[in-house]
Design a protein around this motif. Structure first.
Motif, PDB file in Angstrom:
ATOM      1  N   SER A  39      -3.200  -5.839  -1.552  1.00  0.00           N
ATOM      2  CA  SER A  39      -3.870  -4.541  -1.420  1.00  0.00           C
ATOM      3  C   SER A  39      -4.273  -4.288   0.027  1.00  0.00           C
ATOM      4  O   SER A  39      -4.171  -3.151   0.522  1.00  0.00           O
ATOM      5  N   MET A  40      -4.719  -5.321   0.706  1.00  0.00           N
ATOM      6  CA  MET A  40      -5.084  -5.195   2.121  1.00  0.00           C
ATOM      7  C   MET A  40      -3.896  -4.746   2.952  1.00  0.00           C
ATOM      8  O   MET A  40      -4.015  -3.832   3.782  1.00  0.00           O
ATOM      9  N   VAL A  41      -2.743  -5.366   2.722  1.00  0.00           N
ATOM     10  CA  VAL A  41      -1.539  -4.972   3.454  1.00  0.00           C
ATOM     11  C   VAL A  41      -1.216  -3.503   3.191  1.00  0.00           C
ATOM     12  O   VAL A  41      -0.898  -2.745   4.114  1.00  0.00           O
ATOM     13  N   THR A  45      -1.305  -0.061   5.770  1.00  0.00           N
ATOM     14  CA  THR A  45      -0.004   0.578   5.989  1.00  0.00           C
ATOM     15  C   THR A  45      -0.030   2.055   5.632  1.00  0.00           C
ATOM     16  O   THR A  45       0.503   2.892   6.379  1.00  0.00           O
ATOM     17  N   ILE A  46      -0.630   2.370   4.509  1.00  0.00           N
ATOM     18  CA  ILE A  46      -0.670   3.756   4.031  1.00  0.00           C
ATOM     19  C   ILE A  46      -1.420   4.642   5.021  1.00  0.00           C
ATOM     20  O   ILE A  46      -2.537   4.336   5.444  1.00  0.00           O
ATOM     21  N   MET A  58       4.432   1.744  -0.762  1.00  0.00           N
ATOM     22  CA  MET A  58       3.189   1.012  -0.585  1.00  0.00           C
ATOM     23  C   MET A  58       2.094   1.519  -1.518  1.00  0.00           C
ATOM     24  O   MET A  58       1.260   0.741  -1.997  1.00  0.00           O
ATOM     25  N   LYS A  59       2.121   2.799  -1.820  1.00  0.00           N
ATOM     26  CA  LYS A  59       1.154   3.333  -2.780  1.00  0.00           C
ATOM     27  C   LYS A  59       1.420   2.765  -4.171  1.00  0.00           C
ATOM     28  O   LYS A  59       0.479   2.433  -4.907  1.00  0.00           O
TER      29      LYS A  59
END
Length: 209
Positions: A39-41, A45-46, A58-59
């Motif tokens: 989730s952190m990554v 990114t988003i 990524m979502k």
């Protein structure tokens, strides 16, 4: 609830001679940590410039990693509960044939429940391993090491959870249940060690250039 304790309190409980929390709960915590790192990554990114093309991916990843992150603490608590049921069954009297039969029935029921929970933990961890490739390949390059930590944690937690399945299977007398459960374990672990290594290759290539 163990999940409401501080980190240090939980570790103290884990290190103590109390039967719970134990290895299954530790595996669930490892899975939760791994899911949180994915989730952190995603969150790094988003919305970031240069990652517009992967935002939808990524979502989608974030939605699944967050669902897993929410599920693992529930499994941690459930793992402590089912093991407590095993201990309760173990303490039942066995002075008469009727008591012996009742105790054996209670033990077998509790052992199956105690095998099912870490099996579910392992399946969740295996899914985190699968999701890690997307995080490593498409996530923010400055967080690629976090995807690597996630996949290593998840694969280790998966195998740790399955050890807790095995220790319960050793005392279960229903041979057909044992056979089916071991088949499920094989399905969960199939290809995960190799996938972890592939993710790590992506991570290291990204870091080293």
């Amino acid at each position: 609830m163990f999940t409401e304790k501080t980190i240090n309190q939980f570790l103290d409980e884990l290190a103590s001679k109390a039967p719970v929390p134990g290895g299954g709960s530790a595996a669930a915590l490892g899975g939760a940590l791994a899911a949180a790192l994915l989730s952190m990554v995603c969150n790094l990114t988003i919305g970031k410039k240069g990652y517009e093309d992967v935002e939808s991916d990524m979502k989608a990843l974030l939605s699944e990693s967050e669902a897993l992150r929410a599920r693992f603490p529930l499994l941690l608590e459930r793992d402590t509960q089912v093991y407590s049921q095993v201990m309760d069954a173990y303490r039942l009297p066995k002075d008469t044939p009727e008591q012996k039969a009742a105790k054996e029935k209670a033990m077998q029921t509790a052992l199956v429940a105690a095998a099912e929970v870490p099996l579910e933990i392992a399946a969740g961890c295996a899914r985190v391993v699968e999701l890690a490739m997307t995080a490593a390949q498409k996530g923010n390059k400055w967080a690629v090491s976090d995807a690597g930590v996630a996949v290593v944690l998840a694969e280790a937690a998966m195998r740790g959870a399955l050890l807790n399945v095995e220790i319960n299977l050793a005392s279960i007398t229903d041979r057909e249940y044992v056979r089916k459960t071991r088949a499920r374990m094989d399905e969960i672990t199939a290809g995960k060690a190799e996938l972890k290594e592939r993710v790590m290759d992506v991570v290291l290539q990204s870091i080293r250039g």
